[in-house]
Motif scaffolding. Structure first.
Motif, short mmCIF file in Angstrom:
data_model
loop_
_atom_site.label_atom_id
_atom_site.label_comp_id
_atom_site.label_asym_id
_atom_site.label_seq_id
_atom_site.Cartn_x
_atom_site.Cartn_y
_atom_site.Cartn_z
N GLU A 1 0.70 -1.29 0.00
CA GLU A 1 -0.04 0.08 0.03
C GLU A 1 0.79 1.26 -0.02
OE1 GLU A 1 -3.16 0.41 2.87
OE2 GLU A 1 -4.33 -0.81 1.47
N PHE A 2 2.03 1.18 0.62
CA PHE A 2 3.01 2.37 0.68
C PHE A 2 3.29 2.75 -0.64
CE2 PHE A 2 3.74 2.16 5.35
CZ PHE A 2 3.02 3.45 5.65
N VAL A 3 3.88 1.93 -1.61
CA VAL A 3 3.99 2.01 -2.99
C VAL A 3 2.90 2.62 -3.58
CG1 VAL A 3 4.64 0.79 -5.11
CG2 VAL A 3 5.58 0.02 -3.05
N GLN A 4 1.61 2.18 -3.44
CA GLN A 4 0.45 2.68 -3.98
C GLN A 4 0.18 4.04 -3.62
OE1 GLN A 4 -2.45 -0.68 -2.79
NE2 GLN A 4 -2.78 -0.70 -5.21
N LEU A 5 0.58 4.53 -2.41
CA LEU A 5 0.34 5.58 -1.85
C LEU A 5 1.26 6.91 -2.51
CD1 LEU A 5 -0.10 6.47 2.01
CD2 LEU A 5 0.89 7.95 0.86
N TYR A 6 2.54 6.33 -2.45
CA TYR A 6 3.46 7.20 -3.18
C TYR A 6 2.86 7.38 -4.64
CZ TYR A 6 7.53 7.33 -0.11
OH TYR A 6 8.62 7.72 0.99
N ASP A 7 2.65 6.38 -5.43
CA ASP A 7 2.28 6.56 -6.49
C ASP A 7 0.80 7.49 -6.54
OD1 ASP A 7 1.98 5.96 -9.76
OD2 ASP A 7 0.30 4.65 -9.07
N ALA A 8 -0.15 7.47 -5.87
CA ALA A 8 -1.37 8.57 -5.78
C ALA A 8 -0.83 9.71 -5.58
CB ALA A 8 -2.16 7.60 -4.69
N VAL A 9 0.09 10.07 -4.55
CA VAL A 9 0.24 11.27 -4.22
C VAL A 9 0.91 12.06 -5.64
CG1 VAL A 9 1.64 12.72 -3.07
CG2 VAL A 9 0.26 11.21 -1.88
N PHE A 10 1.88 11.53 -6.09
CA PHE A 10 2.64 12.01 -7.16
C PHE A 10 1.90 12.17 -8.44
CE2 PHE A 10 6.43 10.34 -4.51
CZ PHE A 10 6.69 11.58 -4.29
N SER A 11 0.87 11.28 -8.57
CA SER A 11 -0.13 11.39 -9.84
C SER A 11 -0.98 12.62 -9.62
CB SER A 11 -1.07 9.90 -9.79
OG SER A 11 0.05 8.80 -10.10
N LYS A 12 -1.51 12.77 -8.26
CA LYS A 12 -2.40 14.04 -8.15
C LYS A 12 -1.68 15.34 -8.61
CE LYS A 12 -5.82 11.62 -5.11
NZ LYS A 12 -7.13 11.90 -6.14
N LEU A 13 -0.28 15.15 -8.28
CA LEU A 13 0.41 16.25 -8.11
C LEU A 13 0.97 16.42 -9.78
CD1 LEU A 13 2.95 16.23 -5.22
CD2 LEU A 13 1.15 17.70 -5.48
N LYS A 14 0.56 15.39 -10.62
CA LYS A 14 1.03 15.68 -11.97
C LYS A 14 2.41 15.45 -12.12
CE LYS A 14 -3.29 17.98 -13.76
NZ LYS A 14 -4.09 17.75 -12.05
N LEU A 15 3.05 14.86 -11.19
CA LEU A 15 4.50 14.54 -11.12
C LEU A 15 4.71 13.29 -11.79
CD1 LEU A 15 7.13 15.85 -10.72
CD2 LEU A 15 7.21 14.87 -8.34
#
Length: 553
Positions: free
Chosen positions: A259-273
């Protein structure tokens, strides 16, 4: 002359625009944390030194900002030093030296004499020399009076009294101050008992132990607060910066690591990074490698050096390992790790073959395979997952999974996130067998990356929607009544604070990009209405308070 204003190196001021951009990042991270079930906590900016020291390895400990004890520092420090330092030899030498001076006339300089004796002790640091020097100089009268008394005991019969008096003086006045004091000349606890927090994880471990009876385990918390490190400032590295952490304690389940891998991915995706790389490793694998190359007793030195591969290269890592006492033969066995290639599954297969004789290493491979395989099944939105066997992270408390996030290719920036599993961090505070795992976002570096990639175009500076022009006390009072109604309806609005020329007030609205201006004069007050000007089109209209609310809402 006025003092030139400045701030400490490694710290920064933030403009309203910068604060708005930072809050944009905070809000996205916070929202994702809460979607994933984490709850917020906060801890003090500083902790007791003993809480922090010894938790980050030698390199980390050197970067902890220590806080001087409060109160009259130099008054209190003398007492603490005399209560905690063994300066017996110096005391005795000064006593005997002064006593052996045949003549102390007007030319005798007591302070210089004390300084000369103290300066002969090269192993005492400057601060302790100052403290010792101050002590003897402040007590000058007591010491001189003592030896003047000895001088009058000049016949043989009185000699015994002389030695008795000296011993009694030492026993009664000196020994009580030195008998307790052993090997503390370098103890910072004498001058500092507290320190600014280095990270959020160790204070969180302290929090868990202190509040264990109030917590429901597994406990998922997030925390977004500043930390401080006495580091050398450079691009992307500050002495004061924010961390945004999420941790789970009370569970050894590997699904949280997924889940922590997914969480990283979710945050950076929302930041459009798009295009961040989430690097993953496991300390058990590193321990297994150290074991099979015969460097098990040098695990910390081995991992700290290996972690610097991307900064100092293979040659630099080899040099550091040699300096730490790791043998040439052991380093040769590690060489394949410097150029580890292939897909994540291929790397896992190579590691499994390499670690056949290490039970701990094989367990690390098994744990990693669980995370990697499940992420491959679930997929990531914008990030890449990379198994990096040289990833070690220098913190001593990691025992399992290790994470580190790098910015998209082409952006020159250090890690923008990191974390890992710690199986018994709470054990140092008395709560055994409580496993935890957590990750952190480096807000300040993320900010710099978004700025470099021009990804802040969606962030607008908070500003009023309506500005009321101020023509005087009567008009301002009328405006304030309307202003109150607008604010009750959450319409951002303000009254220009001074009764100034119309042009100045309209220019202010233009510079701040305020879309509507309300103009109120005697005519508007008599008719109980308002003149509303659209600053983008230049159109004006007369409206009631109800219509004003409807237009600006």
């Amino acid at each position: 002359m006025a003092q030139k204003p400045s701030i400490p190196k490694g710290t920064r001021d933030f403009s309203p625009t910068e604060v708005a951009k930072r809050n944009y990042i905070f809000s996205i991270i916070k929202d994702v944390f809460e979607v994933y079930g984490f709850q917020p906590i906060e801890t003090p900016s500083f902790e007791n030194s003993e809480t922090l020291m010894g938790k980050y390895g030698d390199e980390g400990d050197r970067l902890i900002f220590k806080i001087l004890n409060s109160g009259d520092y130099f008054k209190d420090i003398r007492k603490r030093v005399l209560d905690n330092l063994d300066f017996a030899n110096i005391f005795y030498q000064i006593f005997d030296s002064i006593q052996n001076i045949e003549e102390r006339n007007s030319d005798f300089n007591y302070e210089e004499y004390i300084n000369d004796i103290i300066d002969t002790y090269e192993d005492i640091d400057a601060l302790d020399k100052k403290i010792l020097r101050d002590y003897f100089i402040i007590n000058k009268i007591a010491f001189i009076d003592f030896y003047d008394t000895l001088e009058v005991l000049d016949n043989e019969e009185e000699l015994e009294d002389k030695f008795y008096f000296k011993e009694k003086f030492i026993e009664d006045l000196v020994k009580p101050t030195i008998d307790k004091l052993l090997n503390a000349t370098k103890s910072t606890s004498l001058i500092s008992e507290k320190a600014l927090r280095y990270d959020l994880t160790v204070p969180f471990a302290r929090y868990v132990v202190q509040h264990q009876n109030e917590i429901e385990f597994p406990f998922k918390r997030y925390q977004m607060q500043p930390v401080w490190r006495a580091d050398r400032p450079q691009k992307g590295r500050f002495r004061e910066f924010y961390q945004c952490d999420a941790d789970v304690v009370g569970s050894k389940g590997l699904w949280q690591e997924v889940e922590f891998v997914q969480l990283y991915d979710a945050v950076f995706s929302k930041l459009k990074l798009v295009g961040t790389t989430i690097k993953l490793n496991n300390r058990k694998i590193l321990a297994g490698i150290a074991e099979i190359i015969g460097a098990k007793d040098k695990l910390i030195d081995f991992t700290v050096a290996l972690d610097k591969l991307d900064k100092i290269g293979a040659e630099g890592v080899t040099k550091e390992m040699l300096e730490k006492g790791i043998s040439v033969e052991a380093i040769e066995k590690v060489q394949p790790l410097f150029n580890f290639t292939g897909s994540n599954q291929e790397k896992l297969n190579q590691l499994q073959a390499m670690l056949t004789e290490s039970e701990e290493g094989l367990q690390g491979v098994k744990d990693l395979r669980f995370v990697v395989s499940n992420i491959e099944k679930l997929g990531l939105e914008s990030a890449n997952l990379d198994l990096d066997v040289t990833l070690a992270r220098g913190l001593n408390y990691y025992t399992g999974a290790i994470y580190e996030v790098s910015a998209p290719e082409g952006v020159n920036m250090g890690s923008i996130g990191g974390g890992g599993r710690y199986d018994d961090l709470t054990g140092i505070f008395g709560l055994k067998d409580v496993s935890g795992v957590g990750i952190s976002f480096g807000l300040d570096r993320i900010y710099l990356v978004l700025e470099e990639l021009n990804l802040f175009d969606v962030v607008a500076l908070p500003k009023p929607k309506v500005l009321f022009v101020n023509f005087g006390e009567k008009e301002a009072t009328y405006c304030m009544k309307a202003l109150t109604e607008l604010r009750k309806n959450n319409i951002k609005s303000e009254l220009y604070p001074d009764s100034a020329k119309m042009k100045k007030q309209l220019n202010y609205a233009n510079r701040r990009e305020i879309p509507f201006v309300v103009i109120v004069g005697s005519t508007e007050i008599e008719n109980n209405n308002f003149t509303l000007k659209n600053m983008q089109t230049g159109d004006q209209q007369v409206c009631s308070l109800k219509e004003l609310l409807e237009i600006t809402l």
